[in-house]
Design a protein around this motif. Structure first.
Motif, PDB file in Angstrom:
ATOM      1  N   LYS A 129       0.822  -1.214   0.000  1.00 18.10           N
ATOM      2  CA  LYS A 129       0.000   0.000   0.000  1.00 18.10           C
ATOM      3  C   LYS A 129       0.853   1.259   0.000  1.00 18.10           C
ATOM      4  CE  LYS A 129      -4.157  -1.870   2.160  1.00 18.10           C
ATOM      5  NZ  LYS A 129      -4.949  -1.809   0.949  1.00 18.10           N
ATOM      6  N   LYS A 130       2.064   1.173   0.555  1.00 22.34           N
ATOM      7  CA  LYS A 130       2.927   2.361   0.574  1.00 22.34           C
ATOM      8  C   LYS A 130       4.380   1.956   0.352  1.00 22.34           C
ATOM      9  CE  LYS A 130       3.416   2.366   5.604  1.00 22.34           C
ATOM     10  NZ  LYS A 130       3.388   3.141   6.831  1.00 22.34           N
ATOM     11  N   LEU A 131       5.167   2.932  -0.079  1.00 22.61           N
ATOM     12  CA  LEU A 131       6.587   2.693  -0.333  1.00 22.61           C
ATOM     13  C   LEU A 131       7.365   2.657   0.974  1.00 22.61           C
ATOM     14  CD1 LEU A 131       7.487   5.096  -3.290  1.00 22.61           C
ATOM     15  CD2 LEU A 131       7.381   2.612  -3.360  1.00 22.61           C
ATOM     16  N   ASP A 132       8.277   1.721   1.102  1.00 24.80           N
ATOM     17  CA  ASP A 132       9.287   1.780   2.153  1.00 24.80           C
ATOM     18  C   ASP A 132      10.584   1.264   1.548  1.00 24.80           C
ATOM     19  OD1 ASP A 132       9.152  -1.014   2.190  1.00 24.80           O
ATOM     20  OD2 ASP A 132       7.795  -1.053   3.898  1.00 24.80           O
ATOM     21  N   LYS A 133      11.683   1.379   2.295  1.00 26.52           N
ATOM     22  CA  LYS A 133      12.983   1.092   1.676  1.00 26.52           C
ATOM     23  C   LYS A 133      13.163  -0.387   1.337  1.00 26.52           C
ATOM     24  CE  LYS A 133      15.769   0.961   5.938  1.00 26.52           C
ATOM     25  NZ  LYS A 133      16.969   1.533   6.580  1.00 26.52           N
ATOM     26  N   GLU A 134      12.496  -1.276   2.062  1.00 22.36           N
ATOM     27  CA  GLU A 134      12.612  -2.704   1.732  1.00 22.36           C
ATOM     28  C   GLU A 134      11.943  -3.007   0.387  1.00 22.36           C
ATOM     29  OE1 GLU A 134      13.669  -2.084   5.739  1.00 22.36           O
ATOM     30  OE2 GLU A 134      11.744  -1.586   4.828  1.00 22.36           O
ATOM     31  N   PHE A 135      10.769  -2.425   0.155  1.00 20.63           N
ATOM     32  CA  PHE A 135      10.127  -2.637  -1.142  1.00 20.63           C
ATOM     33  C   PHE A 135      10.937  -1.963  -2.257  1.00 20.63           C
ATOM     34  CE2 PHE A 135       7.417  -1.286  -4.649  1.00 20.63           C
ATOM     35  CZ  PHE A 135       6.992  -2.531  -5.091  1.00 20.63           C
ATOM     36  N   LEU A 136      11.479  -0.777  -1.971  1.00 23.07           N
ATOM     37  CA  LEU A 136      12.287  -0.083  -2.980  1.00 23.07           C
ATOM     38  C   LEU A 136      13.493  -0.915  -3.396  1.00 23.07           C
ATOM     39  CD1 LEU A 136      12.415   3.694  -1.974  1.00 23.07           C
ATOM     40  CD2 LEU A 136      11.565   2.721  -4.105  1.00 23.07           C
ATOM     41  N   LEU A 137      14.115  -1.592  -2.432  1.00 21.27           N
ATOM     42  CA  LEU A 137      15.266  -2.447  -2.757  1.00 21.27           C
ATOM     43  C   LEU A 137      14.833  -3.601  -3.670  1.00 21.27           C
ATOM     44  CD1 LEU A 137      18.192  -3.325  -2.515  1.00 21.27           C
ATOM     45  CD2 LEU A 137      17.629  -4.442  -0.339  1.00 21.27           C
ATOM     46  N   VAL A 138      13.721  -4.239  -3.334  1.00 20.80           N
ATOM     47  CA  VAL A 138      13.211  -5.338  -4.175  1.00 20.80           C
ATOM     48  C   VAL A 138      12.879  -4.807  -5.573  1.00 20.80           C
ATOM     49  CG1 VAL A 138      11.316  -6.997  -4.475  1.00 20.80           C
ATOM     50  CG2 VAL A 138      12.362  -6.693  -2.215  1.00 20.80           C
ATOM     51  N   ASP A 139      12.241  -3.653  -5.633  1.00 21.31           N
ATOM     52  CA  ASP A 139      11.847  -3.081  -6.921  1.00 21.31           C
ATOM     53  C   ASP A 139      13.068  -2.667  -7.740  1.00 21.31           C
ATOM     54  OD1 ASP A 139       9.303  -2.347  -8.358  1.00 21.31           O
ATOM     55  OD2 ASP A 139      10.361  -0.434  -8.501  1.00 21.31           O
ATOM     56  N   LEU A 140      14.071  -2.099  -7.062  1.00 21.19           N
ATOM     57  CA  LEU A 140      15.323  -1.742  -7.746  1.00 21.19           C
ATOM     58  C   LEU A 140      15.943  -2.983  -8.399  1.00 21.19           C
ATOM     59  CD1 LEU A 140      18.194   0.480  -6.360  1.00 21.19           C
ATOM     60  CD2 LEU A 140      18.688  -1.741  -7.338  1.00 21.19           C
ATOM     61  N   LEU A 141      16.009  -4.075  -7.645  1.00 21.85           N
ATOM     62  CA  LEU A 141      16.585  -5.311  -8.194  1.00 21.85           C
ATOM     63  C   LEU A 141      15.726  -5.883  -9.320  1.00 21.85           C
ATOM     64  CD1 LEU A 141      17.877  -6.905  -4.877  1.00 21.85           C
ATOM     65  CD2 LEU A 141      19.288  -6.259  -6.840  1.00 21.85           C
ATOM     66  N   ASN A 142      14.411  -5.764  -9.191  1.00 23.96           N
ATOM     67  CA  ASN A 142      13.522  -6.217 -10.272  1.00 23.96           C
ATOM     68  C   ASN A 142      13.806  -5.472 -11.574  1.00 23.96           C
ATOM     69  OD1 ASN A 142      12.144  -8.036  -8.645  1.00 23.96           O
ATOM     70  ND2 ASN A 142      10.374  -6.723  -8.332  1.00 23.96           N
ATOM     71  N   ASN A 143      14.185  -4.189 -11.438  1.00 25.45           N
ATOM     72  CA  ASN A 143      14.380  -3.323 -12.609  1.00 25.45           C
ATOM     73  C   ASN A 143      15.845  -3.036 -12.901  1.00 25.45           C
ATOM     74  OD1 ASN A 143      11.506  -2.534 -13.353  1.00 25.45           O
ATOM     75  ND2 ASN A 143      11.543  -2.069 -11.172  1.00 25.45           N
ATOM     76  N   LEU A 144      16.749  -3.788 -12.268  1.00 28.68           N
ATOM     77  CA  LEU A 144      18.183  -3.494 -12.359  1.00 28.68           C
ATOM     78  C   LEU A 144      18.693  -3.427 -13.794  1.00 28.68           C
ATOM     79  CD1 LEU A 144      20.644  -2.952 -10.541  1.00 28.68           C
ATOM     80  CD2 LEU A 144      21.106  -5.404 -10.560  1.00 28.68           C
ATOM     81  N   ASN A 145      18.232  -4.317 -14.645  1.00 30.10           N
ATOM     82  CA  ASN A 145      18.736  -4.358 -16.028  1.00 30.10           C
ATOM     83  C   ASN A 145      18.324  -3.156 -16.864  1.00 30.10           C
ATOM     84  OD1 ASN A 145      20.128  -6.714 -15.609  1.00 30.10           O
ATOM     85  ND2 ASN A 145      18.507  -8.035 -16.372  1.00 30.10           N
TER      86      ASN A 145
END
Length: 199
Positions: free
Chosen positions: A134-150
Motif C-alpha cells: 500500500k505504501k513505499l518503504d525502503k525494503e520494497f524499494l530495494l526489491v523493486d530496484l533489483l527487479n528493474n536493475l537491467n
C-alpha cells in the motif's frame, strides 16, 4: 430553458466544484442536466482544465500561480480505484546504493491499466502488477530496484556490491517477506543468497 435558468444550472454546478479536485465527466452528471455544454463553458472560463479525455481539474492557486493536481488524486480519478502505488526510479537514489541518475518517469503499479498515459502536462507509465504494498518503504524499494536493475543505466556490479555491504541497514525479516511476495525470480535468488550468507 430560459437564459436565467441555464445560468443558475451552471452556477449550481460551479458551486459544487472544489478547488484542487480532479473530476471525471461522470462525477459531474449529478450536478448538471447539460454536462457537455457546462463543461465547455467552465473550460472556457478557466474554472476547469481538461487533463485528458473525460478527466478535468478545478485548479487551485497559490501566490506562485496555479497548482497542478496532486498525483494521488489524478491517478485515483483516472483508475476509479484506490489500489495503486506511485513510484519513480529517482526514489531509488534515497537508498544510497549507487544510483544517481534522474529519470523523467513516474510509474503507477495497479490492477487495471497498462501503458503510458498523458494527463495534463505529465505522463504516467501504468504497469499492471498482481501484488504491491500500500505504501513505499525502503525494503520494497530495494526489491523493486533489483527487479528493474537491467533497465537502469548505472553499473550493476557496483550496486550489487553496495547492497551486500549495506544489507544490514534494512529490516531483514521484512525484506525476506517482500522479496518472496514481490520479487522476480532473479531478485529472489540474489536477496535470498545474500540473506543466507548473513546467517
Amino acid at each position: 430553458m430560459t437564459s436565467e435558468k441555464r445560468e443558475s444550472a451552471l452556477g449550481a454546478l460551479q458551486s459544487n466544484l472544489k478547488k484542487g479536485h480532479v473530476y471525471r465527466r461522470e462525477d459531474l452528471l449529478i450536478s448538471s442536466n447539460a454536462v457537455d455544454r457546462h463543461l465547455k463553458q467552465l473550460l472556457k472560463s478557466g474554472v476547469l482544465e481538461k487533463l485528458s479525455q473525460g478527466l478535468y481539474y478545478a485548479p487551485k492557486t497559490s501566490i506562485f500561480g496555479r497548482l497542478p493536481p496532486k498525483e494521488d488524486d489524478l491517478v485515483r480519478a483516472f483508475l476509479k480505484d484506490e489500489e495503486f502505488l506511485i513510484l519513480s526510479p529517482n526514489t531509488y537514489n534515497s537508498l544510497g546504493l549507487g544510483t544517481t541518475q534522474l529519470h523523467n518517469k513516474t510509474s503507477v503499479y495497479n490492477h487495471k491499466r497498462h501503458g503510458v498515459f498523458k494527463m495534463g502536462n505529465r505522463s504516467f507509465e501504468f504497469r499492471i502488477k498482481p501484488r504491491f504494498p500500500k505504501k513505499l518503504d525502503k525494503e520494497f524499494l530495494l526489491v523493486d530496484l533489483l527487479n528493474n536493475l537491467n533497465s537502469l543505466p548505472e553499473n550493476k556490479d557496483v550496486i550489487l556490491a553496495n547492497i551486500k555491504k549495506m544489507l544490514t541497514n534494512f529490516d531483514l525479516i521484512k525484506l525476506e517477506k517482500y522479496v518472496l511476495l514481490y520479487g522476480v525470480v532473479r531478485t529472489k535468488k540474489t536477496v535470498l543468497s545474500l540473506l543466507h550468507d548473513l546467517r
